[in-house]
Structures are given as C-alpha cells and as structure tokens.
Design a protein around this motif. Sequence first.
Motif, PDB file in Angstrom:
ATOM      1  N   GLU A   1       0.815  -1.217   0.000  1.00 37.82           N
ATOM      2  CA  GLU A   1       0.000   0.000   0.000  1.00 37.82           C
ATOM      3  C   GLU A   1       0.847   1.266   0.000  1.00 37.82           C
ATOM      4  N   GLN A   2       1.916   1.253   0.770  1.00 38.79           N
ATOM      5  CA  GLN A   2       2.746   2.448   0.891  1.00 38.79           C
ATOM      6  C   GLN A   2       3.367   2.842  -0.456  1.00 38.79           C
ATOM      7  N   HIS A   3       3.594   1.902  -1.339  1.00 37.55           N
ATOM      8  CA  HIS A   3       4.255   2.171  -2.615  1.00 37.55           C
ATOM      9  C   HIS A   3       3.269   2.461  -3.746  1.00 37.55           C
ATOM     10  N   ARG A   4       2.009   2.157  -3.509  1.00 40.26           N
ATOM     11  CA  ARG A   4       0.998   2.203  -4.572  1.00 40.26           C
ATOM     12  C   ARG A   4       0.951   3.537  -5.301  1.00 40.26           C
ATOM     13  N   HIS A   5       1.056   4.648  -4.617  1.00 39.18           N
ATOM     14  CA  HIS A   5       0.935   5.954  -5.266  1.00 39.18           C
ATOM     15  C   HIS A   5       2.119   6.253  -6.186  1.00 39.18           C
ATOM     16  N   PHE A   6       3.297   5.802  -5.783  1.00 39.21           N
ATOM     17  CA  PHE A   6       4.452   5.958  -6.667  1.00 39.21           C
ATOM     18  C   PHE A   6       4.231   5.189  -7.964  1.00 39.21           C
ATOM     19  N   TYR A   7       3.834   3.915  -7.814  1.00 32.39           N
ATOM     20  CA  TYR A   7       3.596   3.106  -9.008  1.00 32.39           C
ATOM     21  C   TYR A   7       2.555   3.752  -9.903  1.00 32.39           C
ATOM     22  N   GLN A   8       1.471   4.224  -9.315  1.00 31.37           N
ATOM     23  CA  GLN A   8       0.379   4.781 -10.101  1.00 31.37           C
ATOM     24  C   GLN A   8       0.804   6.064 -10.808  1.00 31.37           C
ATOM     25  N   LEU A   9       1.571   6.895 -10.134  1.00 30.21           N
ATOM     26  CA  LEU A   9       2.064   8.126 -10.750  1.00 30.21           C
ATOM     27  C   LEU A   9       2.904   7.815 -11.982  1.00 30.21           C
ATOM     28  N   VAL A  10       3.858   6.920 -11.823  1.00 30.88           N
ATOM     29  CA  VAL A  10       4.739   6.577 -12.936  1.00 30.88           C
ATOM     30  C   VAL A  10       3.952   5.854 -14.023  1.00 30.88           C
ATOM     31  N   TRP A  11       3.109   4.906 -13.627  1.00 32.30           N
ATOM     32  CA  TRP A  11       2.339   4.125 -14.593  1.00 32.30           C
ATOM     33  C   TRP A  11       1.426   5.014 -15.428  1.00 32.30           C
ATOM     34  N   ASP A  12       0.744   5.954 -14.789  1.00 33.61           N
ATOM     35  CA  ASP A  12      -0.134   6.863 -15.526  1.00 33.61           C
ATOM     36  C   ASP A  12       0.648   7.684 -16.545  1.00 33.61           C
TER      37      ASP A  12
ATOM     38  N   ASN B   1      16.776 -11.929 -18.312  1.00 27.55           N
ATOM     39  CA  ASN B   1      17.232 -10.952 -19.302  1.00 27.55           C
ATOM     40  C   ASN B   1      16.100  -9.998 -19.691  1.00 27.55           C
ATOM     41  N   ALA B   2      14.902 -10.527 -19.826  1.00 24.37           N
ATOM     42  CA  ALA B   2      13.747  -9.679 -20.172  1.00 24.37           C
ATOM     43  C   ALA B   2      13.469  -8.669 -19.066  1.00 24.37           C
ATOM     44  N   LEU B   3      13.512  -9.115 -17.812  1.00 27.48           N
ATOM     45  CA  LEU B   3      13.274  -8.201 -16.698  1.00 27.48           C
ATOM     46  C   LEU B   3      14.397  -7.172 -16.596  1.00 27.48           C
ATOM     47  N   ASP B   4      15.649  -7.603 -16.753  1.00 22.94           N
ATOM     48  CA  ASP B   4      16.772  -6.664 -16.686  1.00 22.94           C
ATOM     49  C   ASP B   4      16.662  -5.596 -17.776  1.00 22.94           C
ATOM     50  N   TYR B   5      16.398  -6.028 -19.008  1.00 29.08           N
ATOM     51  CA  TYR B   5      16.270  -5.085 -20.120  1.00 29.08           C
ATOM     52  C   TYR B   5      15.103  -4.123 -19.877  1.00 29.08           C
ATOM     53  N   THR B   6      13.979  -4.667 -19.449  1.00 31.53           N
ATOM     54  CA  THR B   6      12.798  -3.841 -19.241  1.00 31.53           C
ATOM     55  C   THR B   6      12.991  -2.881 -18.076  1.00 31.53           C
ATOM     56  N   THR B   7      13.668  -3.316 -17.033  1.00 28.21           N
ATOM     57  CA  THR B   7      13.961  -2.425 -15.907  1.00 28.21           C
ATOM     58  C   THR B   7      14.837  -1.267 -16.378  1.00 28.21           C
ATOM     59  N   GLU B   8      15.790  -1.567 -17.231  1.00 29.54           N
ATOM     60  CA  GLU B   8      16.673  -0.523 -17.750  1.00 29.54           C
ATOM     61  C   GLU B   8      15.913   0.488 -18.607  1.00 29.54           C
ATOM     62  N   ILE B   9      15.052   0.010 -19.504  1.00 26.35           N
ATOM     63  CA  ILE B   9      14.319   0.961 -20.349  1.00 26.35           C
ATOM     64  C   ILE B   9      13.242   1.701 -19.545  1.00 26.35           C
TER      65      ILE B   9
ATOM     66  N   LYS C   1      12.978   5.686 -19.219  1.00 23.12           N
ATOM     67  CA  LYS C   1      11.718   6.388 -19.472  1.00 23.12           C
ATOM     68  C   LYS C   1      11.348   7.273 -18.281  1.00 23.12           C
ATOM     69  N   MET C   2      11.558   6.779 -17.065  1.00 25.38           N
ATOM     70  CA  MET C   2      11.286   7.604 -15.890  1.00 25.38           C
ATOM     71  C   MET C   2      12.134   8.868 -15.920  1.00 25.38           C
ATOM     72  N   LEU C   3      13.396   8.742 -16.319  1.00 27.54           N
ATOM     73  CA  LEU C   3      14.278   9.909 -16.372  1.00 27.54           C
ATOM     74  C   LEU C   3      13.915  10.848 -17.513  1.00 27.54           C
ATOM     75  N   GLU C   4      13.220  10.363 -18.530  1.00 25.96           N
ATOM     76  CA  GLU C   4      12.684  11.248 -19.567  1.00 25.96           C
ATOM     77  C   GLU C   4      11.489  12.042 -19.042  1.00 25.96           C
ATOM     78  N   GLU C   5      10.681  11.378 -18.216  1.00 23.74           N
ATOM     79  CA  GLU C   5       9.446  11.980 -17.724  1.00 23.74           C
ATOM     80  C   GLU C   5       9.659  12.883 -16.506  1.00 23.74           C
ATOM     81  N   PHE C   6      10.640  12.555 -15.668  1.00 24.00           N
ATOM     82  CA  PHE C   6      10.847  13.250 -14.399  1.00 24.00           C
ATOM     83  C   PHE C   6      12.336  13.542 -14.207  1.00 24.00           C
ATOM     84  N   SER C   7      12.626  14.548 -13.421  1.00 21.56           N
ATOM     85  CA  SER C   7      14.027  14.815 -13.079  1.00 21.56           C
ATOM     86  C   SER C   7      14.492  13.781 -12.049  1.00 21.56           C
ATOM     87  N   ALA C   8      15.796  13.634 -11.931  1.00 22.90           N
ATOM     88  CA  ALA C   8      16.356  12.703 -10.943  1.00 22.90           C
ATOM     89  C   ALA C   8      15.933  13.107  -9.531  1.00 22.90           C
TER      90      ALA C   8
END
Length: 190
Positions: A16-27, A112-120, A124-131
């Motif tokens: 629950e504590q993480h849900r809002h972060f996920y939703q913000l990024v996911w949206d 490998n799929a998870l590693d690649y996807t985590t990297e992209i 994408k997060m760094l494109e959408e938001f500042s560090a």
Amino acid sequence: MDVESYIQEAIFEEKEQHRHFYQLVWDNFIEDGFVITDEEGHEIDAVIKAVSLQNLLGEFIYRLYDEVNEIGYEDVLEHLQNLGYGEDDIIKYCEGNEEIDVDDDFEITLKNALDYTTEISADKMLEEFSAEDIFDFMFTSSYDFEQDFTFEFDDYEEMQSFIDSNQEQLDNYKEEYPSVLNWIECGMIC
C-alpha cells in the motif's frame, strides 16, 4: 480479468505504501504510450514493465535502507501465469524483441527480459521526471512517516502536495544520501 485491472490489484497494491508511486509513474507511462494495457498482445510487456517499477523501487530501498530487493523474474513468471501465459508465450515475446537476449535456459531468458525492461523503464522515468523528482517520489513512498507523524495519502496528487510542501526536508535527505541520488542520475542500473 483484464491486464490493467490485474496490474492495479495484484502488482501495484501489493504494498500500500508504494501504490501511489507506481500509479504516478504508470499513468505517465500510459499517457506517453510507453505501456499499452488495453490492446490484445501487450499483456506480457505491460506485466514485465509493472514488475520493473517494483524492481526499481526495491533497488532504491536497498540503497537507502539496506533492505534486500526481493523483486525478481519469479514475480514476472507468477503474474504472467496468473494471467494464463506459459513459458512458450513468454519465449515468443522475448524472441520478438531483439534487445532481449534469448538463452536456451528459460530462467535466464526471463531474467534478461526483466533486466532489459527495468533498464528501459528507468530511462523512461528519467525522460518523464528529473532525478530529484524521482528521488522525492521514491523516498516519500518508502519512508515511514509515522516515525514523525501520521500521514496517509489518498492518491498521488496528495503525495505530490506533500512533496511540494516538504521540499526543504527532502532536499536535506538528498544531501544525506548523495550516492542514491547519483544512482538515479546514472540511470538506476540495478
């Protein structure tokens, strides 16, 4: 169950504590077309990207609090199996993406799929938001504010308001954990 509902209920509401972060990024990902969850054939991609967000937040928590990041390929496999996808479906998905290194060993291919996807996803997060914004989002969604006072967020807009009104303290945390901010700035490589 459609994949969007599954992601919201089984993946993002796990903590629950993480849900809002996920939703913000996911949206933001959905708005930008980075994830597609309402078209047939995109389910595997969407689930792996959702788990990659868990993986990134888990890595942040590891770096900040020295807690083990327990997110791995097993989580991807479990979620995809819950949606009715088997190894053949996952291998076909991986083979369809030339960036994913396909191995004779299914587990290595899925890792490998998870590693690649985590990297992209991190890119994408760094494109959408500042560090600094990413640090604020991750810190706010993982810090136990009940140490100081009781505060629960109803949605990510409320979380954002909290961040805006506590920017000075969050900046102090960035100074306290420069290596974590540096990890974000360098692409959040796990």
